[in-house]
Design an enzyme around this catalytic site. Structure first.
Site, mmCIF file in Angstrom:
data_model
loop_
_atom_site.group_PDB
_atom_site.id
_atom_site.type_symbol
_atom_site.label_atom_id
_atom_site.label_comp_id
_atom_site.label_asym_id
_atom_site.label_seq_id
_atom_site.Cartn_x
_atom_site.Cartn_y
_atom_site.Cartn_z
ATOM 1 N N ARG A 98 -4.354 -12.447 8.067
ATOM 2 C CA ARG A 98 -5.330 -12.231 7.001
ATOM 3 C C ARG A 98 -5.866 -13.571 6.515
ATOM 4 O O ARG A 98 -5.089 -14.503 6.293
ATOM 5 C CB ARG A 98 -4.646 -11.489 5.849
ATOM 6 C CG ARG A 98 -5.573 -11.220 4.694
ATOM 7 C CD ARG A 98 -4.895 -10.388 3.636
ATOM 8 N NE ARG A 98 -3.964 -11.170 2.838
ATOM 9 C CZ ARG A 98 -3.216 -10.660 1.862
ATOM 10 N NH1 ARG A 98 -3.264 -9.368 1.600
ATOM 11 N NH2 ARG A 98 -2.409 -11.417 1.161
ATOM 12 N N ARG A 111 0.296 -13.239 5.459
ATOM 13 C CA ARG A 111 -0.375 -13.694 4.228
ATOM 14 C C ARG A 111 -0.528 -15.213 4.300
ATOM 15 O O ARG A 111 0.370 -15.944 3.884
ATOM 16 C CB ARG A 111 0.466 -13.326 3.002
ATOM 17 C CG ARG A 111 0.544 -11.844 2.673
ATOM 18 C CD ARG A 111 1.383 -11.632 1.422
ATOM 19 N NE ARG A 111 1.218 -10.311 0.855
ATOM 20 C CZ ARG A 111 2.032 -9.277 1.111
ATOM 21 N NH1 ARG A 111 3.052 -9.414 1.926
ATOM 22 N NH2 ARG A 111 1.813 -8.112 0.533
ATOM 23 N N ASN A 150 -0.710 -2.263 -2.707
ATOM 24 C CA ASN A 150 -0.300 -3.052 -3.880
ATOM 25 C C ASN A 150 -1.479 -3.243 -4.821
ATOM 26 O O ASN A 150 -1.359 -3.095 -6.032
ATOM 27 C CB ASN A 150 0.235 -4.426 -3.456
ATOM 28 C CG ASN A 150 1.394 -4.307 -2.487
ATOM 29 O OD1 ASN A 150 2.031 -3.272 -2.435
ATOM 30 N ND2 ASN A 150 1.664 -5.349 -1.729
ATOM 31 N N ASP A 151 -2.612 -3.598 -4.240
ATOM 32 C CA ASP A 151 -3.806 -3.767 -5.062
ATOM 33 C C ASP A 151 -4.537 -2.453 -5.289
ATOM 34 O O ASP A 151 -5.072 -2.221 -6.368
ATOM 35 C CB ASP A 151 -4.757 -4.785 -4.421
ATOM 36 C CG ASP A 151 -4.297 -6.199 -4.712
ATOM 37 O OD1 ASP A 151 -3.983 -6.485 -5.883
ATOM 38 O OD2 ASP A 151 -4.212 -7.005 -3.778
ATOM 39 N N ARG A 195 -0.417 -5.043 -11.651
ATOM 40 C CA ARG A 195 0.774 -4.889 -10.814
ATOM 41 C C ARG A 195 1.931 -5.789 -11.239
ATOM 42 O O ARG A 195 3.070 -5.596 -10.813
ATOM 43 C CB ARG A 195 0.414 -5.132 -9.335
ATOM 44 C CG ARG A 195 -0.006 -6.543 -9.027
ATOM 45 C CD ARG A 195 -0.667 -6.667 -7.654
ATOM 46 N NE ARG A 195 0.237 -7.119 -6.620
ATOM 47 C CZ ARG A 195 -0.142 -7.428 -5.375
ATOM 48 N NH1 ARG A 195 -1.407 -7.293 -5.014
ATOM 49 N NH2 ARG A 195 0.716 -7.846 -4.486
ATOM 50 N N GLU A 249 -8.272 -2.257 -0.189
ATOM 51 C CA GLU A 249 -7.402 -2.435 -1.359
ATOM 52 C C GLU A 249 -8.179 -2.386 -2.670
ATOM 53 O O GLU A 249 -7.620 -2.560 -3.742
ATOM 54 C CB GLU A 249 -6.602 -3.746 -1.241
ATOM 55 C CG GLU A 249 -7.426 -4.983 -0.992
ATOM 56 C CD GLU A 249 -6.574 -6.239 -0.813
ATOM 57 O OE1 GLU A 249 -5.385 -6.229 -1.152
ATOM 58 O OE2 GLU A 249 -7.123 -7.250 -0.331
ATOM 59 N N CYS A 294 -0.496 -2.010 4.953
ATOM 60 C CA CYS A 294 0.414 -3.157 4.849
ATOM 61 C C CYS A 294 0.880 -3.379 3.416
ATOM 62 O O CYS A 294 1.590 -4.315 3.129
ATOM 63 C CB CYS A 294 -0.235 -4.407 5.418
ATOM 64 S SG CYS A 294 -1.759 -4.847 4.572
ATOM 65 N N HIS A 322 4.121 -11.171 -5.930
ATOM 66 C CA HIS A 322 4.356 -11.844 -4.647
ATOM 67 C C HIS A 322 5.741 -12.435 -4.555
ATOM 68 O O HIS A 322 6.288 -12.617 -3.470
ATOM 69 C CB HIS A 322 3.230 -12.827 -4.346
ATOM 70 C CG HIS A 322 2.004 -12.082 -3.951
ATOM 71 N ND1 HIS A 322 1.062 -11.697 -4.866
ATOM 72 C CD2 HIS A 322 1.639 -11.546 -2.757
ATOM 73 C CE1 HIS A 322 0.141 -10.980 -4.249
ATOM 74 N NE2 HIS A 322 0.460 -10.874 -2.976
HETATM 75 C C1 PEP Z 1 -1.858 -5.217 -0.913
HETATM 76 O O1 PEP Z 1 -2.623 -5.451 -1.853
HETATM 77 O O2 PEP Z 1 -1.331 -4.113 -0.716
HETATM 78 C C2 PEP Z 1 -1.507 -6.277 0.047
HETATM 79 C C3 PEP Z 1 -0.820 -6.025 1.123
HETATM 80 O O3 PEP Z 1 -1.920 -7.547 -0.258
HETATM 81 P P1 PEP Z 1 -1.192 -8.502 -1.328
HETATM 82 O O4 PEP Z 1 0.109 -7.844 -1.727
HETATM 83 O O5 PEP Z 1 -0.987 -9.811 -0.654
HETATM 84 O O6 PEP Z 1 -2.176 -8.556 -2.434
HETATM 85 MG MG MG Z 2 -3.765 -7.270 -1.890
#
Ligand code: PEP
Ligand code: MG
Length: 579
Positions: free
Chosen positions: A337, A301, A459-460, A470, A436, A507, A194
């Protein structure tokens, strides 16, 4: 003159900058127990007095700053800390431990404050439980003074700096002075941590995985980041600086050309329209979003609203932020979200138990079910704000139909309560989920029947599909969006969403990747949400890729087996397009 030195790391946010270093030391306060002679008791007590009075002075300054910048409500926290510090009980008890156990002040003070923390934490009353965190805060402050450890105040910086740290937490990044931090360099961290995501959104250059920098760089050293090569220059020489300037000029030229795409619809040459939206983590980023010509916000977020404070944001406080975002976006869609706390986003004052695998733990929607009051407060604030714009609400980390239905039931409950209080909210508010977790992608045909939209969180999704953390720099080569398993899950989600007539967006960071956009277009993705500065480069890709070609790309990629082959193909394709 100091010899120049070059380090290399992975670029997680582009930038070409030079500034002085500010080394942020991790504040592990090491408390050791030392025995003292009876004759030393008075010296130790004097040290305690002096550390407490330095802390009081520091807090008075912080309080007046908070008062001037954020108002009396924020300053009240520091007022409470001052009262606690001036409480004779803390002082007297510590003095007693020093004198009776014949131990050093640090050890005695730590022991006494831990007793207070344990006492507050065990109370039934939630308000009193939260006071445990205040005691922890003041205890750290006094211990810092006793140990002579300086804490960098990232919120107020006198000049432009490049932050250098072993790691930076999302809450440190959230609070830092965004006008003065021009770069960030850390030893650990992944592309989708993040901290990296935040740097990208704010247009701050960031490198991760730069070895041993905290040992080799001192605060005040001159640094430069080359976000094209991933190099960090310590004491850059004139040649390196002039190379950096040349690259910067070339970059600015390219940006100028991209500016001509403002106001142009995000449509392929053969007429397929998609939407390019921005991700944000706070209302501070709205100015970048508006300047980027984003067609809306695809991901807000909200968990960052809960950070760098000592208690939960009230319904009213949240309502004001959501309303502001909706109003400033003037009718464009805004997907907010619900909180995704957990994983790398920790919130101290919630006093959540430590977990061995926080990314697989009580995170996001799971936490909302465990703390329904927290969830309902956020939903009330969101629903109240919904009449001020085009709001869409999205739940993170849904992994089963049961979770989705339970989340929707809470929304209904909150709606009923508002209705009976005569408080208005948008009647047909779209509800959607992040895809995700692999299980959600696999049952996306089922989930699609219960929501208005999907947003794929790569991302997840990548970390959970491939079992690759990650944040782990060591495993970054395995953390690949080109892996066929990830691509199949993305394709399946889009296909199922479309079959059930709902919109499918993305996203996660993959949505802003120039080499991935043609593939995603070919798979039929409707919405791409990314950091604000990626919008115009993404529009360039969309407006220069025909849907017919994108379909060909998707068919070809999905017939390939190796992630490396897919990556090479998409990269080659993307460089052809952009040249
Ligand atoms: C993701 O997981 O792709 C996402 C957009 O959420 P975050 O990066 O906040 O976990
Ligand atoms: Mg995520």
């Amino acid at each position: 003159m100091n010899a120049s030195k070059v380090f290399t790391g992975s670029v997680v946010s582009f930038g070409l900058v030079a500034a002085k270093a500010l080394v942020v030391k991790s504040l592990e306060l090491k408390i050791s127990k030392e025995s003292i002679a009876p004759s030393q008791v008075s010296t130790e007590v004097a040290r305690l007095e002096s550390a407490i009075s330095s802390s009081v002075l520091e807090l008075q300054e912080v309080r007046s700053h908070a008062n001037a910048k954020m108002g009396a409500e924020s300053a009240a926290i520091f007022e409470a800390h001052l009262l606690m510090l001036n409480d004779p009980e803390l002082f007297e008890k510590t003095k007693e431990v020093i004198a009776t156990q014949l131990v050093n002040t640090e050890f005695a003070f730590h022991q006494v404050s831990e007793e207070f923390i344990a006492l507050f934490s065990s109370m039934d009353d939630e308000y009193m439980r939260e006071r445990a965190l205040d005691v922890r805060d003041i205890s750290r402050r006094v211990l810092r003074h006793l140990l002579g450890v300086q804490e960098a105040n990232l919120a107020h910086l006198p000049e432009e700096v490049i932050l250098v740290a072993y790691d930076l937490t999302p809450s440190q990044t959230a609070v830092m002075d965004k006008n003065k931090v021009v770069g960030m360099v850390t030893e650990v961290g992944g592309k989708t941590s993040h901290t990296a995501i935040m740097a990208n959104s704010l247009g701050i250059a960031a490198l991760v995985g730069v070895n041993k920098i905290t040992a080799e760089i001192q605060s005040g050293d001159q640094l430069a980041i080359n976000g094209e090569t991933g190099e960090l220059y310590l004491h850059p020489d004139p040649e390196q600086l002039s190379d950096l300037m040349k690259r910067k000029d070339a970059y600015l030229q390219k940006r100028k050309i991209l500016e001509s795409l403002k106001g142009v619809p995000s449509t392929t040459p053969d007429g397929q329209q998609v939407h390019l939206l921005a991700n944000i983590a706070s209302d501070e980023e709205l100015k970048f979003v508006l300047a980027s010509d984003a067609e809306g916000i695809g991901l807000f977020r909200t968990e960052f609203l809960y950070m760098n404070r000592t208690s939960l944001p009230s319904e009213e406080e949240q309502f004001l932020v959501y309303r502001k975002v909706l109003q400033e976006m003037q009718g464009r869609p805004v997907t907010i979200r619900t909180i995704d706390i957990g994983g790398d986003k920790e919130i101290d004052y919630l006093n959540l138990p430590k977990e061995l695998n926080p990314f697989l733990g009580v995170r996001a929607i799971r936490l909302c079910f465990k703390r329904p009051e927290l969830f309902k407060t956020q939903l009330r604030a969101l629903l109240r704000a919904s009449v001020y714009g085009h709001l869409k609400i999205m739940f993170p980390m849904i992994s089963s139909l049961e979770e989705l239905l339970a989340a929707k039931a809470v929304v209904d409950e909150v709606k009923n309560a508002l209705q009976s209080e005569g408080i208005p909210f948008a009647p047909n508010l779209p509800l959607g989920i992040m895809i995700e977790v692999p299980s959600a992608a696999i049952i996306s045909d089922v989930l699609a029947q219960h929501v208005d939209f999907f947003s794929i969180g790569t991302n997840d999704l990548i970390q959970y599909t491939l079992a690759v953390d990650r944040l782990n720099q060591e495993l970054q080569s395995l953390y690949s969006p080109f892996n066929l398993a990830c691509l199949r899950l993305i394709e399946l989600t889009i296909k199922n969403g479309k079959q059930h007539g709902i919109e499918v967006g993305m996203c996660g960071s993959v949505a802003g990747s120039e080499e991935m956009i043609p593939l995603l277009l070919g798979m039929g993705l409707d919405e791409f949400s990314m950091s604000a500065r990626q919008i115009l480069p993404a529009r360039k890709v969309v407006t220069s890729t025909t849907k017919a070609f994108a379909l060909e790309i998707a068919a070809k990629v999905l017939s390939m087996h190796s992630g490396q082959e897919i990556e090479n193909y998409l990269r080659a394709n993307s460089s052809l397009k952009m040249s």
